[in-house]
Design an enzyme around this catalytic site. Structure first.
Site, PDB file in Angstrom:
ATOM      1  N   ASP A  87      17.450  22.404 -25.323  1.00  0.00           N
ATOM      2  CA  ASP A  87      16.931  23.476 -26.164  1.00  0.00           C
ATOM      3  C   ASP A  87      17.496  23.379 -27.575  1.00  0.00           C
ATOM      4  OD1 ASP A  87      15.832  25.801 -27.142  1.00  0.00           O
ATOM      5  OD2 ASP A  87      17.041  27.144 -25.923  1.00  0.00           O
ATOM      6  N   ASP A  97      10.877  24.527 -32.719  1.00  0.00           N
ATOM      7  CA  ASP A  97      11.632  24.894 -31.526  1.00  0.00           C
ATOM      8  C   ASP A  97      11.118  24.131 -30.316  1.00  0.00           C
ATOM      9  OD1 ASP A  97      13.460  26.445 -29.950  1.00  0.00           O
ATOM     10  OD2 ASP A  97      11.761  27.675 -29.309  1.00  0.00           O
TER      11      ASP A  97
END
Length: 491
Positions: free
Chosen positions: A170, A369
């Site tokens: 992430d 992201d």
């Protein structure tokens, strides 16, 4: 030849055979020869379109296989010593996923909405006060930390002897953590055995009085606490999920040739939430405790990944600069410096640049992201994209919307469709033509949607999600302050 032309050319040359045949078909100038081309490739003909701004796509190519398939990423993993295979969390390549998980689009999209809200709240500065009560190791009641659910998983080795663990990666998180025995509070079910630090000769707790302990505040949800002399961390994510445990150091193995000693991570003793069956998370954010920063001397704050077009294929995550053909745009620092900002300046649909003032994009900026599925755009920008895409798809039947999508079509009667091309323009003149699987989100043959959503207004931060990043080698040159996109990273 400019960057746009190079990327578009390379993208066309890298498609599967069904995509190549479709592109050849659209170049035939007459309706009779177009029909002949359709017959020759044994597929139903799409509605005719001679526009250079459209692309013909096999509907079957939008659906993953029920079996895990290799891809060009296999070569990347084999040829780069600091490279990990990337698999989709709910695809057949993940041994811990189930068919129920793969089919539950509604739940996945709700979780994506929660992640978006978490990111936007954190960047708007309304997350609230955060504190960690050291007396009983409680997690804070409020937190602005990013929602932890992501789509993509890698396998790392932790400890000596090494234990393999399946973890999310992430770019919107900093702390790396895994569940640890003895699970003094609670551990959710995971596919791998829970890591047992007592069985590793390289494990060590970080002292509560150390400088290292005092520095973890910025990369977690709370100020560090103490459990005896040991440093305690706490992270609460935007959906209410949390992990609390001991901050420690351990041997991290990325590949047989790549071992990082004394890697700082969270050894989770109390963990609850929607983490699926993965063992934890690797944080690739910009804070000092992220993997990127901890390995700065080794990899130069340089990493890249490629997310495959389908959940049944493999991608890769690489550390260090191994060359490549990426073209770059400047990295932007937002109000929370842990996030990676990117300067989106324009969008084109069907070969035509949309009339969107650049100030619309610069109001709050844009985050790139890896954990957000669907790109969120300022309302004005999304409405322009939506209108242009609907115009290009006017010959197809629209079907009812499903949140967060409002532009969906029935492709059940077609083997092949013609869709408008979508191109994003970033600062520095970087143009990126999206893969068809980065334009469409497939719920079923009868419900294929435009894979974008609009923010409630033009003031909330935009998010460039992982669907739109598919097939590109997405490169983060953090030291150089730039983000790159290279064609044909994987399929």
């Amino acid at each position: 030849m400019d960057v746009q032309s190079v990327i578009a050319c390379n993208n066309r040359s890298s498609k599967t055979s069904s995509h190549k045949e479709a592109q050849v078909m659209t170049a035939v100038p007459t309706s009779s020869s177009l029909l002949l081309a359709c017959v020759l490739i044994f597929s139903a003909c799409s509605l005719p379109s001679s526009s250079v701004g459209s692309q013909a796509v096999s509907v079957a190519s939008l659906f993953p296989s029920s079996l895990c398939s290799s891809s060009s990423s296999d070569n990347a993993v084999n040829n780069r010593k600091s490279t990990l295979s990337v698999i989709h969390r709910f695809g057949p390549c993940n041994r811990g996923s189930s068919s129920k998980d793969r089919q539950n689009h509604a739940q996945l999209l709700r979780q994506d909405d929660e992640r978006v809200s978490s990111i936007q709240s954190k960047l708007s500065g309304i997350a609230g006060d955060q504190s960690l009560a050291s007396s009983n190791v409680r997690i804070p009641a409020k937190s602005g930390s990013t929602f932890a659910i992501g789509n993509y998983v890698v396998t790392i080795g932790l400890g000596n002897p090494k234990k393999d663990l399946n973890v999310l990666f992430d770019t919107g998180s900093d702390l790396t953590w895994t569940q640890c025995r003895p699970c003094a509070g609670f551990c959710y079910n995971q596919t791998d055995q829970v890591f047992d630090p007592s069985q590793s000769s390289s494990y060590a707790n970080v002292s509560c009085s150390s400088t290292t302990c005092s520095q973890i505040r910025s990369g977690t949800s709370a100020a560090p606490g103490c459990a005896g002399s040991a440093c305690v961390y706490g992270v609460k994510y935007g959906d209410g999920s949390f992990t609390v445990g001991l901050f420690a150091t351990e041997r991290l193995t990325l590949s047989p040739a790549e071992v990082i000693e004394n890697f700082q991570f969270g050894c989770g003793q109390n963990n609850r939430g929607l983490f699926g069956r993965v063992a934890g998370l690797i944080g690739l954010g910009r804070d000092r405790i992220s993997l990127v920063e901890q390995t700065a001397s080794k990899y130069g704050r340089y990493f890249s990944y490629c997310l495959p077009s389908l959940s049944s294929s493999l991608g890769h995550l690489s550390f260090g600069n191994s060359g490549g053909s990426s073209a770059f745009t400047p990295m932007i620092t937002l109000s929370d410096p842990s996030f990676y900002g990117i300067n989106l300046v324009g969008i084109s649909v069907g070969g035509n640049k949309l009339s969107i003032p650049q100030t619309i994009f610069s109001n709050a900026g844009t985050v790139i992201d890896s954990g957000t599925t669907i790109t969120r755009l300022p309302q004005t920008a999304y409405k322009a994209l939506q209108a242009a895409f609907r115009q290009g798809m006017k010959n197809y039947t629209m079907v009812p919307a499903v949140s967060p999508f409002d532009t969906c079509y029935d492709f059940s009667k077609y083997d092949e469709v013609s869709i408008p091309k979508v191109m994003f323009t970033f600062g520095g003149g970087l143009n990126v033509d999206l893969d068809p699987t980065g334009i469409l989100y497939v719920l079923s043959r009868a419900q294929v949607c435009l894979a974008f959503a609009g923010n409630a207004d033009d003031r909330s931060v935009g998010i460039y999600g992982n669907t739109q990043q598919k097939t590109f080698e997405v490169t983060y040159d953090v030291a150089g302050g730039r983000i790159g996109f290279g064609p044909n990273g994987c399929q």
